[in-house]
Write a protein that holds these residues in place. Structure first.
Motif, PDB file in Angstrom:
ATOM      1  N   TYR A 128       1.201   2.613  -1.646  1.00  0.00           N
ATOM      2  CA  TYR A 128       0.827   1.254  -1.240  1.00  0.00           C
ATOM      3  C   TYR A 128       1.907   0.623  -0.368  1.00  0.00           C
ATOM      4  O   TYR A 128       2.958   0.234  -0.876  1.00  0.00           O
ATOM      5  CB  TYR A 128       0.590   0.376  -2.465  1.00  0.00           C
ATOM      6  CG  TYR A 128      -0.573   0.819  -3.306  1.00  0.00           C
ATOM      7  CD1 TYR A 128      -1.849   0.883  -2.765  1.00  0.00           C
ATOM      8  CD2 TYR A 128      -0.404   1.157  -4.648  1.00  0.00           C
ATOM      9  CE1 TYR A 128      -2.931   1.282  -3.541  1.00  0.00           C
ATOM     10  CE2 TYR A 128      -1.484   1.553  -5.429  1.00  0.00           C
ATOM     11  CZ  TYR A 128      -2.740   1.614  -4.868  1.00  0.00           C
ATOM     12  OH  TYR A 128      -3.809   1.999  -5.627  1.00  0.00           O
ATOM     13  N   ASN A 132       0.150   0.780   5.767  1.00  0.00           N
ATOM     14  CA  ASN A 132      -1.220   1.288   5.687  1.00  0.00           C
ATOM     15  C   ASN A 132      -2.216   0.259   5.139  1.00  0.00           C
ATOM     16  O   ASN A 132      -3.291   0.606   4.696  1.00  0.00           O
ATOM     17  CB  ASN A 132      -1.288   2.620   4.922  1.00  0.00           C
ATOM     18  CG  ASN A 132      -0.858   2.481   3.480  1.00  0.00           C
ATOM     19  OD1 ASN A 132      -0.837   1.382   2.932  1.00  0.00           O
ATOM     20  ND2 ASN A 132      -0.507   3.582   2.847  1.00  0.00           N
ATOM     21  N   PHE A 133      -1.839  -0.988   5.197  1.00  0.00           N
ATOM     22  CA  PHE A 133      -2.767  -2.058   4.819  1.00  0.00           C
ATOM     23  C   PHE A 133      -3.382  -2.620   6.098  1.00  0.00           C
ATOM     24  O   PHE A 133      -2.679  -3.074   6.996  1.00  0.00           O
ATOM     25  CB  PHE A 133      -2.015  -3.160   4.071  1.00  0.00           C
ATOM     26  CG  PHE A 133      -2.918  -4.200   3.471  1.00  0.00           C
ATOM     27  CD1 PHE A 133      -3.502  -3.992   2.220  1.00  0.00           C
ATOM     28  CD2 PHE A 133      -3.189  -5.384   4.145  1.00  0.00           C
ATOM     29  CE1 PHE A 133      -4.344  -4.951   1.658  1.00  0.00           C
ATOM     30  CE2 PHE A 133      -4.033  -6.337   3.593  1.00  0.00           C
ATOM     31  CZ  PHE A 133      -4.603  -6.120   2.351  1.00  0.00           C
ATOM     32  N   ILE A 134      -4.698  -2.545   6.186  1.00  0.00           N
ATOM     33  CA  ILE A 134      -5.357  -3.015   7.411  1.00  0.00           C
ATOM     34  C   ILE A 134      -5.623  -4.507   7.315  1.00  0.00           C
ATOM     35  O   ILE A 134      -6.201  -4.982   6.338  1.00  0.00           O
ATOM     36  CB  ILE A 134      -6.694  -2.276   7.632  1.00  0.00           C
ATOM     37  CG1 ILE A 134      -6.487  -0.760   7.566  1.00  0.00           C
ATOM     38  CG2 ILE A 134      -7.325  -2.688   8.950  1.00  0.00           C
ATOM     39  CD1 ILE A 134      -5.649  -0.178   8.671  1.00  0.00           C
ATOM     40  N   ARG A 326     -12.261  -0.512  -2.609  1.00  0.00           N
ATOM     41  CA  ARG A 326     -12.117   0.615  -3.522  1.00  0.00           C
ATOM     42  C   ARG A 326     -13.364   1.494  -3.471  1.00  0.00           C
ATOM     43  O   ARG A 326     -13.287   2.711  -3.408  1.00  0.00           O
ATOM     44  CB  ARG A 326     -11.875   0.127  -4.947  1.00  0.00           C
ATOM     45  CG  ARG A 326     -11.681   1.283  -5.923  1.00  0.00           C
ATOM     46  CD  ARG A 326     -11.306   0.816  -7.291  1.00  0.00           C
ATOM     47  NE  ARG A 326     -10.082   0.027  -7.238  1.00  0.00           N
ATOM     48  CZ  ARG A 326      -9.852  -1.030  -8.000  1.00  0.00           C
ATOM     49  NH1 ARG A 326     -10.750  -1.412  -8.858  1.00  0.00           N
ATOM     50  NH2 ARG A 326      -8.717  -1.682  -7.895  1.00  0.00           N
ATOM     51  N   GLU A 329     -13.473   3.460  -0.272  1.00  0.00           N
ATOM     52  CA  GLU A 329     -12.608   4.642  -0.341  1.00  0.00           C
ATOM     53  C   GLU A 329     -13.235   5.740  -1.167  1.00  0.00           C
ATOM     54  O   GLU A 329     -13.186   6.915  -0.787  1.00  0.00           O
ATOM     55  CB  GLU A 329     -11.285   4.263  -1.030  1.00  0.00           C
ATOM     56  CG  GLU A 329     -10.206   3.843  -0.102  1.00  0.00           C
ATOM     57  CD  GLU A 329      -8.869   3.753  -0.830  1.00  0.00           C
ATOM     58  OE1 GLU A 329      -8.835   3.364  -2.018  1.00  0.00           O
ATOM     59  OE2 GLU A 329      -7.853   4.064  -0.196  1.00  0.00           O
TER      60      GLU A 329
HETATM   61  P1  ADP Z   1      -7.597  -4.910  -6.271  1.00  0.00           P
HETATM   62  O1  ADP Z   1      -6.244  -4.845  -6.895  1.00  0.00           O
HETATM   63  O2  ADP Z   1      -7.837  -6.118  -5.455  1.00  0.00           O
HETATM   64  O3  ADP Z   1      -8.689  -4.673  -7.259  1.00  0.00           O
HETATM   65  P2  ADP Z   1      -6.653  -2.583  -4.844  1.00  0.00           P
HETATM   66  O4  ADP Z   1      -5.424  -3.168  -4.265  1.00  0.00           O
HETATM   67  O5  ADP Z   1      -6.486  -1.648  -5.972  1.00  0.00           O
HETATM   68  O6  ADP Z   1      -7.697  -3.698  -5.225  1.00  0.00           O
HETATM   69  O7  ADP Z   1      -7.447  -1.863  -3.659  1.00  0.00           O
HETATM   70  C1  ADP Z   1      -8.433  -0.881  -3.893  1.00  0.00           C
HETATM   71  C2  ADP Z   1      -8.243   0.258  -2.915  1.00  0.00           C
HETATM   72  O8  ADP Z   1      -8.574  -0.179  -1.619  1.00  0.00           O
HETATM   73  C3  ADP Z   1      -6.823   0.755  -2.851  1.00  0.00           C
HETATM   74  O9  ADP Z   1      -6.809   2.150  -2.752  1.00  0.00           O
HETATM   75  C4  ADP Z   1      -6.252   0.131  -1.604  1.00  0.00           C
HETATM   76  O10 ADP Z   1      -5.275   0.940  -1.000  1.00  0.00           O
HETATM   77  C5  ADP Z   1      -7.485   0.006  -0.721  1.00  0.00           C
HETATM   78  N1  ADP Z   1      -7.422  -1.165   0.160  1.00  0.00           N
HETATM   79  C6  ADP Z   1      -7.773  -2.431  -0.139  1.00  0.00           C
HETATM   80  N2  ADP Z   1      -7.618  -3.239   0.921  1.00  0.00           N
HETATM   81  C7  ADP Z   1      -7.154  -2.474   1.918  1.00  0.00           C
HETATM   82  C8  ADP Z   1      -6.778  -2.739   3.282  1.00  0.00           C
HETATM   83  N3  ADP Z   1      -6.878  -3.960   3.814  1.00  0.00           N
HETATM   84  N4  ADP Z   1      -6.335  -1.697   4.028  1.00  0.00           N
HETATM   85  C9  ADP Z   1      -6.248  -0.466   3.500  1.00  0.00           C
HETATM   86  N5  ADP Z   1      -6.575  -0.158   2.234  1.00  0.00           N
HETATM   87  C10 ADP Z   1      -7.018  -1.139   1.439  1.00  0.00           C
END
Ligand code: ADP
Ligand code: MG
Length: 461
Positions: A128, A132-134, A326, A329
């Motif tokens: 994380y 790699n966060f879009i 999620r 993915e």
């Molecule tokens: P939450 O905690 O809000 O329930 P997560 O942070 O666990 O959600 O995110 C779920 C999945 O989606 C993770 O694998 C995360 O890496 C991916 N994800 C969520 N938002 C993004 C984003 N903007 N860019 C890339 N990956 C994301």
């Protein structure tokens, strides 16, 4: 008017058109450094990030308000990072020394509580990152605030409160803060913990008579990232303890980051003084990314894994999955696995079946039963199974009861007579009616929809 007065007046105008959180985030510690030839303003901003943000997002608003105040004289704004103000805020030395002392003391105490030192589930996951966060419209504020906190831990927005639905990146951002701080500041000790773990740890410590160890442990960190705070609802004693932990961090300017499925004021069964603490810093919401951003997310995930799909296929996946990143993915991974297995390139036609089949099989392969659903619902609403099944018509029991009936039907395909029987021997028409009712509310009532999604999510964990 002098520089200060001009900026004061402009800020007053800007404040009117922006949300409180945005205003506080981006305009704090800004000032006019200089005005050249009566027409060019140099605006001092506290860090590079604010500079980029103000320029990109608020330039027009800032210029408009400056022009209003100066009757059109100001034509141009130059943004400049100026740490002047920042320096004045440095912690007094004395305080740091006591902090050091306390830290060593805590370290000594800590060894006694070694058996539950953070490991495993506490650990940050390196996958994380901010990189790699879009970023899209629905998460840019949260992203920006998170970045800022990782750059100036404890100095800017404390606490940072991130909220939003399930599976949309809260944990990702919160962990990215931890990873970034670990990278930038080698000496800082970061604790990431789920709220659930905090609650369990607290209960265990009480039962074992090890409260001192518990406190020492939790207070020995510099950064506290606590995930899914809504889990503390109704748990008064844990909240009490968390309130104290919170204050410890806060008073020492140690950064706290909290995530939640709803904003602080909507956390029911929370002590008022705790919610007002949670509200006292920066609050940023995240929601499901729009289609364009979802497309970018799919592309980025494919890239990371070294795959390339046709644009129309990517768009189709992003269009079909609209609820959570999620889930997006998850489906993508399934499609990739299928692709590898059969060596057929994904097309809209052949992934259509995968997507639909997956949504169906989610139901069939559920490894939970009737009792699990009942338990999840009652624990979510902090009521007992007996109350859930009982005769009372109180609203706070009726809604959970109807939700469990809905979930029994949706998730396990139970028959209505069976559902009625499981929930306190009710008639099958009652079960049917309840199911229909929640089904309609899932489309109309945001709160119910969210609750159901959360309970469902937990069931599938
Ligand atoms: P939450 O905690 O809000 O329930 P997560 O942070 O666990 O959600 O995110 C779920 C999945 O989606 C993770 O694998 C995360 O890496 C991916 N994800 C969520 N938002 C993004 C984003 N903007 N860019 C890339 N990956 C994301
Ligand atoms: Mg999460």
């Amino acid at each position: 008017m002098d520089k200060e007065q001009i900026w004061e007046a402009s800020l007053a105008r800007l404040e009117l058109s922006l949300s409180k959180a945005n205003f506080a985030t981006w305009f704090e510690n800004t000032f006019i450094k200089d005005i050249e030839n009566d027409e060019q303003v140099t605006l001092g901003v506290p860090h590079a990030f604010a500079k980029a943000w103000l320029k990109k997002k608020y330039h027009k608003e800032i210029l408009d308000s400056l022009q209003e105040v100066t009757e059109g004289k100001i034509k141009k704004i130059v943004y400049e990072v100026d740490l002047n103000i920042h320096k004045n805020e440095e912690k007094p030395k004395e305080k740091e020394e006591t902090l050091e002392k306390e830290k060593t003391e805590i370290n000594i105490n800590q060894t006694r509580y070694k058996d539950s030192l953070p490991m495993g589930e506490f650990a940050l996951n390196e996958k994380y990152t901010f990189e790699n966060f879009i970023v899209g419209k629905t998460n840019e504020l949260a992203y920006a605030a998170a970045k800022c906190v990782a750059t100036y831990p404890g100095e800017k927005y404390n606490p940072l409160f991130l909220y939003g639905d399930v599976g949309i990146g809260k944990t990702h951002l919160s962990q990215a803060i931890g990873n970034e701080i670990n990278k930038r500041f080698k000496g800082e000790k970061v604790l990431y913990i789920t709220c659930e773990k905090f609650v369990n740890d607290y209960i265990e410590a009480i039962q074992a008579g090890k409260m001192k160890g518990f406190r020492d442990k939790y207070r020995s960190y510099d950064i506290l990232l606590i995930d899914d705070i809504q889990f503390m609802a109704g748990k008064d004693r844990t909240q009490e303890e968390f309130f104290n932990t919170f204050n410890e961090y806060y008073q020492k300017n140690k950064q706290i980051v909290i995530t939640s499925d709803r904003p602080p004021q909507a956390l029911s069964a929370f002590q008022e003084r705790l919610t007002s603490r949670l509200e006292s810093g920066m609050i940023a919401d995240i929601s499901i990314p729009d289609l364009e951003t979802r497309v970018a997310i799919v592309e980025s995930k494919l890239n990371q894994k070294g795959y390339k799909f046709k644009p129309e296929v990517i768009k189709f996946i992003a269009t079909m999955i609209q609820k959570s990143v999620r889930e997006l993915e998850g489906i993508l991974n399934k499609i990739i696995a299928q692709y590898e297995l059969r060596m057929i390139e994904p097309t809209i036609d052949n992934i259509k079946t995968t997507i639909f089949a997956l949504k169906e099989s989610r139901k069939k392969h559920a490894n939970f039963g009737i009792r699990d659903i009942i338990k999840s619902v009652s624990s979510f609403y902090n009521i007992t199974d007996e109350e859930l099944k009982g005769k009372s018509r109180k609203r706070e029991l009726v809604v959970p009861r109807q939700i469990s009936m809905y979930l029994l039907r949706e998730e396990l395909d139970c028959s209505f007579p069976n559902i009625g029987a499981e929930l306190g021997g009710r008639d099958h028409t009652t079960a049917m009616h309840s199911y229909q009712k929640i089904r309609t509310q899932m489309l109309e009532n945001n709160k119910i929809q969210k609750d159901v999604e959360l309970i469902r999510e937990k069931l599938y964990l």
